[in-house]
Write an enzyme that holds these catalytic residues in place. Structure first.
Site, PDB file in Angstrom:
ATOM      1  CG  ASP A 289      -1.887   1.178   1.221  1.00 26.45           C
ATOM      2  OD1 ASP A 289      -1.815   2.013   0.299  1.00 26.45           O
ATOM      3  OD2 ASP A 289      -2.723   1.260   2.136  1.00 26.45           O
ATOM      4  CG  ASP A 308      -1.438   0.997   6.989  1.00 26.85           C
ATOM      5  OD1 ASP A 308      -1.546  -0.242   6.985  1.00 26.85           O
ATOM      6  OD2 ASP A 308      -2.392   1.752   6.770  1.00 26.85           O
TER       7      ASP A 308
END
Length: 441
Positions: A289, A308
């Site tokens: 991502d 993340d």
């Protein structure tokens, strides 16, 4: 729980399946109504009407963006993925509005947040903390992040998942796919079922915060001793499938690097690109991502903060080998080799490579030529992108040539494309060839 000084909007997340289906139904009716109205206006003016143009009106795109921001979860995440994956190749109107999905989620109302925390940590959850900031530092597609302090003074960042997100993944993905079909943006011949199934799998992984905690700890161990990067430490005793607790790490938004000198931007982006190559060819695991919010920068230390890891996943060795073949062919300026490797890897179909040979070879020539230029690669110089977009759009006009690469390849390419997009935004100049040489050799 709430901070009266904060004027950002709150919006309850639709948690039940029926509520979310109802939101999609209203969205679909609004989009169709907008298309019909715009079509009637164009016909009255004697203009031609194409479904794609009717779908991509500013009003319709804003309608979709607002509804996906309200739904959060998989629906909003898919919009973000489209905006990061396609980069410069999206129609400008769609790219501009989809980009808003990268930072447009509303935060949960205080009561919904409090109910969620009581369900996860118990009714006396506040006793666990010296302080828990009621207003989130960030609100994104799957959850929002709060700052907290433990009784011993340890500063934390606590990511809290929106209610109903994990349970709605399958239906959200199916509903977004239906919207794409109804809009006419996708040809009937294009089989997106494998991609949808892979998207559901990855989104389910991202919604499992215990899994993300394990990926966070593993990634931190991989980079142990490399002072160029900072990865937060996990707090396992506060982590659940719906809550991820980790150390709070100071840093500014990665976009603020634009105010730094050119050499700083070049160095940081070089380190990030090197990390992507290490993920692909060394770690065998990639955080797929590339959302800009997943990176921060420490001006005082010059270090890159990595956040993340929900989208961290193993890289198939065959996919890594395919990228190695393509890069090796680009490096030796073997244009036929690039085309053959791209077809073998599934980046393009043999039909497209044969039927549109001149256009494909033109795109490859641009890439090989840019790579071969002496000196650092200037990501801020987008002159060549217009040519690539034009050639790509001409191929895309032939819907029989449309082709989806394997889903796992798309996840890797998403990271690569998003990293290049960040480098372009920062106008970085990076010695790409030396990084590729080191990775391949």
């Amino acid at each position: 729980m709430d901070d009266p000084r904060d004027d950002r909007p709150t919006r309850a997340v639709p948690a039940g399946r029926a509520a979310r289906v109802g939101q999609f139904t209203r969205l679909g009716l609004g989009v169709v109504g907008g298309m019909v109205g715009e079509g009637a206006r164009r016909l009255a003016r004697g203009e031609g009407v194409k479904a794609r143009d009717l779908m991509l009106t500013p009003a319709n795109i804003a309608r979709v963006t607002d509804r996906l921001s309200h739904l959060r979860g998989a629906a909003m995440k898919l919009g973000q993925m489209i905006s990061m994956d396609a980069g410069d190749l999206l129609p400008p109107e769609l790219a501009a509005i989809l980009a808003r999905l990268r930072d447009q989620a509303h935060r949960m109302p205080p009561q919904q947040l409090n109910n969620l925390l009581k369900a996860e940590w118990g009714a006396d959850w506040r006793r666990r903390f010296k302080r828990f900031e009621p207003t989130p530092m960030a609100a994104a597609s799957i959850g929002q992040v709060h700052r907290a302090t433990l009784p011993d003074g340890r500063e934390l960042a606590v990511k809290i998942q929106y209610p109903g997100v994990a349970q709605s993944i399958d239906s959200d993905v199916d509903n977004v796919a239906t919207l794409l079909r109804v809009s006419g943006l996708l040809p009937k011949e294009l089989d997106i079922a494998p991609l949808l199934e892979a998207a559901k799998t990855q989104l389910a992984e991202e919604a499992d915060y215990e899994r993300e905690g394990q990926q966070l700890a593993a990634y931190k161990a991989r980079l142990e001793g490399d002072d160029r990067y900072v990865v937060p430490g996990l707090v396992p005793e506060l982590t659940t499938p719906d809550i991820l607790a980790m150390d709070f790490v100071e840093g500014v938004a990665i976009e603020e690097l634009l105010t730094e000198p050119q050499e700083v931007r070049d160095r940081v982006m070089g380190e990030l690109i090197e990390l992507v190559l290490r993920e692909l060819f060394d770690f065998g695991v990639m955080q797929t991502d590339p959302n800009f919010a997943n990176y921060r920068y420490q001006p005082e230390t010059g270090r890159l903060v990595l956040l993340d890891f929900g989208a961290a996943r193993a890289v198939d060795p065959d996919i890594a080998a395919a990228y190695r073949d393509i890069l090796a062919a680009v490096r030796r300026e073997d244009r036929d080799g690039v085309r053959e490797a791209a077809v073998a890897a599934g980046f393009m179909s043999a039909v497209a490579a044969d039927k549109h040979r001149a256009l494909v070879d033109g795109m490859i020539d641009v890439i090989v030529t840019e790579f071969a230029r002496p000196g650092p690669f200037d990501f801020g110089d987008r002159g060549f992108v217009a040519g690539l977009r034009e050639q790509g759009m001409r191929i895309a006009e032939d819907r029989s040539a449309w082709h989806l690469p394997p889903a796992e390849t798309l996840f890797v390419q998403r990271k690569i494309s998003g990293t290049a997009l960040l480098a372009a935004n920062l106008k970085a100049r990076v010695e790409i060839r030396s990084l590729v040489d080191a990775a391949l050799d």
